[in-house]
Design a protein around this motif. Structure first.
Motif, PDB file in Angstrom:
ATOM      1  N   UNK A  50       9.954   7.009  -7.683  1.00 13.74           N
ATOM      2  CA  UNK A  50      11.118   7.846  -8.416  1.00 13.74           C
ATOM      3  C   UNK A  50      12.425   7.196  -7.773  1.00 13.74           C
ATOM      4  N   UNK A  51      12.493   6.558  -6.465  1.00 14.11           N
ATOM      5  CA  UNK A  51      13.543   6.254  -6.061  1.00 14.11           C
ATOM      6  C   UNK A  51      13.735   4.503  -6.221  1.00 14.11           C
ATOM      7  N   UNK A  52      12.921   3.994  -6.908  1.00 19.16           N
ATOM      8  CA  UNK A  52      12.901   2.549  -7.446  1.00 19.16           C
ATOM      9  C   UNK A  52      13.527   2.396  -8.606  1.00 19.16           C
ATOM     10  N   UNK A  53      13.901   0.910  -8.930  1.00 18.01           N
ATOM     11  CA  UNK A  53      14.567   0.582 -10.170  1.00 18.01           C
ATOM     12  C   UNK A  53      13.255  -0.084 -10.828  1.00 18.01           C
ATOM     13  N   UNK A  54      12.399  -0.797 -10.002  1.00 18.06           N
ATOM     14  CA  UNK A  54      11.217  -1.259 -10.891  1.00 18.06           C
ATOM     15  C   UNK A  54       9.812  -1.060  -9.675  1.00 18.06           C
ATOM     16  N   UNK A  55       8.692  -0.527 -10.417  1.00 21.63           N
ATOM     17  CA  UNK A  55       7.322  -0.711  -9.864  1.00 21.63           C
ATOM     18  C   UNK A  55       6.440  -1.732 -10.348  1.00 21.63           C
ATOM     19  N   UNK A  56       6.131  -2.725  -9.392  1.00 21.86           N
ATOM     20  CA  UNK A  56       5.071  -3.791  -9.710  1.00 21.86           C
ATOM     21  C   UNK A  56       3.874  -3.373  -9.244  1.00 21.86           C
ATOM     22  N   UNK A  57       2.630  -3.327  -9.860  1.00 19.73           N
ATOM     23  CA  UNK A  57       1.510  -3.051  -9.598  1.00 19.73           C
ATOM     24  C   UNK A  57       0.506  -4.100  -9.950  1.00 19.73           C
ATOM     25  N   UNK A  58      -0.657  -3.971  -9.653  1.00 24.16           N
ATOM     26  CA  UNK A  58      -1.662  -5.117 -10.205  1.00 24.16           C
ATOM     27  C   UNK A  58      -3.179  -5.027  -9.706  1.00 24.16           C
ATOM     28  N   UNK A  59      -4.238  -5.764 -10.458  1.00 23.83           N
ATOM     29  CA  UNK A  59      -5.509  -5.860  -9.701  1.00 23.83           C
ATOM     30  C   UNK A  59      -5.774  -7.291 -10.408  1.00 23.83           C
ATOM     31  N   UNK A 102       3.146  -5.397 -14.598  1.00 23.80           N
ATOM     32  CA  UNK A 102       1.683  -5.693 -13.930  1.00 23.80           C
ATOM     33  C   UNK A 102       1.497  -6.851 -13.742  1.00 23.80           C
ATOM     34  N   UNK A 103       0.830  -7.268 -12.625  1.00 26.65           N
ATOM     35  CA  UNK A 103       0.298  -8.538 -12.375  1.00 26.65           C
ATOM     36  C   UNK A 103      -1.224  -8.387 -12.168  1.00 26.65           C
ATOM     37  N   UNK A 104      -1.825  -9.514 -12.849  1.00 25.88           N
ATOM     38  CA  UNK A 104      -3.301  -9.306 -12.754  1.00 25.88           C
ATOM     39  C   UNK A 104      -3.851 -10.772 -12.742  1.00 25.88           C
ATOM     40  N   UNK A 105      -5.035 -10.803 -12.155  1.00 21.24           N
ATOM     41  CA  UNK A 105      -5.876 -12.125 -12.267  1.00 21.24           C
ATOM     42  C   UNK A 105      -6.080 -12.711 -13.656  1.00 21.24           C
TER      43      UNK A 105
END
Length: 385
Positions: free
Chosen positions: A286-295, A324-327
């Protein structure tokens, strides 16, 4: 021109299994991001869903936690060293907690060669027993990343269940052994710790049937198409010994270890949701400007219990964009603000896996460049510098 204010970036990936830990992924992406936007505020929150990296995700939250080593029998019968996490009681009079990963005790990365019908969950049971022997009053058990499809039979045997064949002898290991099941003696079974057993799962598949453990996950563990029906029948025969319904949601997780833990009395919950709550990610998102996740592999299963799907779901009410960052990416990334696949950067999957951290740095830089071009989309709420 007024300079753009620094953004708050939360990086919360899963591990890239067999390639990079969640911590390594998060740090590499952050390093790449900072080469483009050095003034941004970056928080790292390496995630897990009950599979590989569960101990790594939980340990930093508990400063007094102690990693303990245990020698176990790996899923291919080879001895191996594994760790489990001892979390001491937070207050006087409270109980301690043990965290055990199936992936590090009976996981597919421990196999020198895949053996879908023979791999077993004995090592997982041995690590659980070690935690019980240490006096923990609560267990958190992550069951992703298994090598076995034995319904948790090997684990239950290590917890005192005597599972017998038609001659009254203990069954053999693995799915093949489960298919020999005729009776069970629970008189020597170890009791649950007094504060219970929480089972962290990343899938909702049942133990048996067309969506069951053998049918869906057997091929990943080396099972041939012609073997699937027999493996499913073996699990059905094993399940008939117990009162738990083999069609229960999540009973097929961990090669059916979810079923075995339900037999013991464990309660299955979403691993990604539990760990996200422990890491306080709903508030941090909630307190972020951007969430980066990945798998490692973004595919049709990613939205069902996996880290990336859960975090995207958590971010939706806040309208915080999710990248999203993914292989590799094999399905639509609709719903993400941006995405990058390491295979696209490297040219081939082999090249990406040969040096994942290099390409993760490049991925972070690419996401930061795109973020700059698009501009900030949200003002952070309450931040602590």
């Amino acid at each position: 021109m007024k300079p753009e204010r620094p953004a708050w970036i939360l990086i919360a990936p899963d591990s890239f299994k067999g390639s990079a830990t969640a911590d390594a992924v998060a740090r590499s992406v952050a390093r790449g991001w900072s080469t483009v936007r050095p003034d941004d505020h970056i928080q790292l929150a390496p995630m897990a869903d009950g599979g590989e990296g569960t101990l790594d995700a939980l340990a930093p939250v508990f400063p007094r936690a102690d990693r303990r080593t245990v020698t176990i029998t790996g899923p291919d019968d080879c001895p191996a060293e594994a760790e489990w996490l001892y979390i001491p009681a937070p207050d006087p009079g409270a109980g301690s907690t043990g965290v055990v990963e199936l992936s590090s005790t009976s996981g597919i990365t421990l196999m020198q060669a895949l053996a879908a019908k023979d791999a077993h969950s004995k090592g997982f049971g041995q690590a659980i027993a070690a935690a019980l022997d240490a006096g923990v009053t609560r267990l958190i058990l992550g069951i992703g990343g298994s090598a076995c499809t034995d319904g948790g039979a090997g684990m239950l045997q290590e917890l005192g269940y005597r599972i017998l064949d038609s001659t009254g002898c203990p069954i053999g290991p693995g799915n093949s052994g489960a298919g020999q099941s005729c009776s069970v003696d629970t008189s020597q079974a170890r009791p649950l710790p007094k504060d219970g057993v929480v089972v962290l799962t990343d899938v909702t598949n049942p133990l048996t049937g067309p969506n069951g453990s053998a049918a869906v996950f057997g091929p990943q563990k080396g099972a041939q198409e012609a073997e699937i029906e027999g493996m499913d029948a073996a699990l059905s025969r094993f399940a008939a010994l117990f009162a738990v319904d083999p069609l229960t949601s999540g009973s097929g997780a961990g090669g059916g270890t979810g079923f075995g833990l339900m037999v013991w009395g464990g309660k299955a919950i979403s691993g990604s949701e539990h760990i996200a709550d422990v890491l306080e990610l709903p508030t941090r998102i909630k307190d972020a400007n951007l969430l980066i996740t990945g798998e490692g592999r973004f595919d049709e299963q990613s939205g069902f219990g996996k880290v990336v799907g859960k975090l995207r779901q958590l971010a939706q009410p806040t309208q915080v964009p999710v990248a999203l960052v993914a292989g590799s990416i094999s399905v639509s990334t609709a719903g993400f603000s941006d995405s990058v696949a390491l295979t696209a950067l490297a040219g081939t999957a082999h090249a990406a896996m040969a040096d994942p951290e290099y390409y993760l740095v490049r991925a972070g830089a690419q996401l930061a460049s795109n973020f700059t071009r698009k501009g900030q989309t949200q003002t952070p709420a309450t931040q602590n510098p």
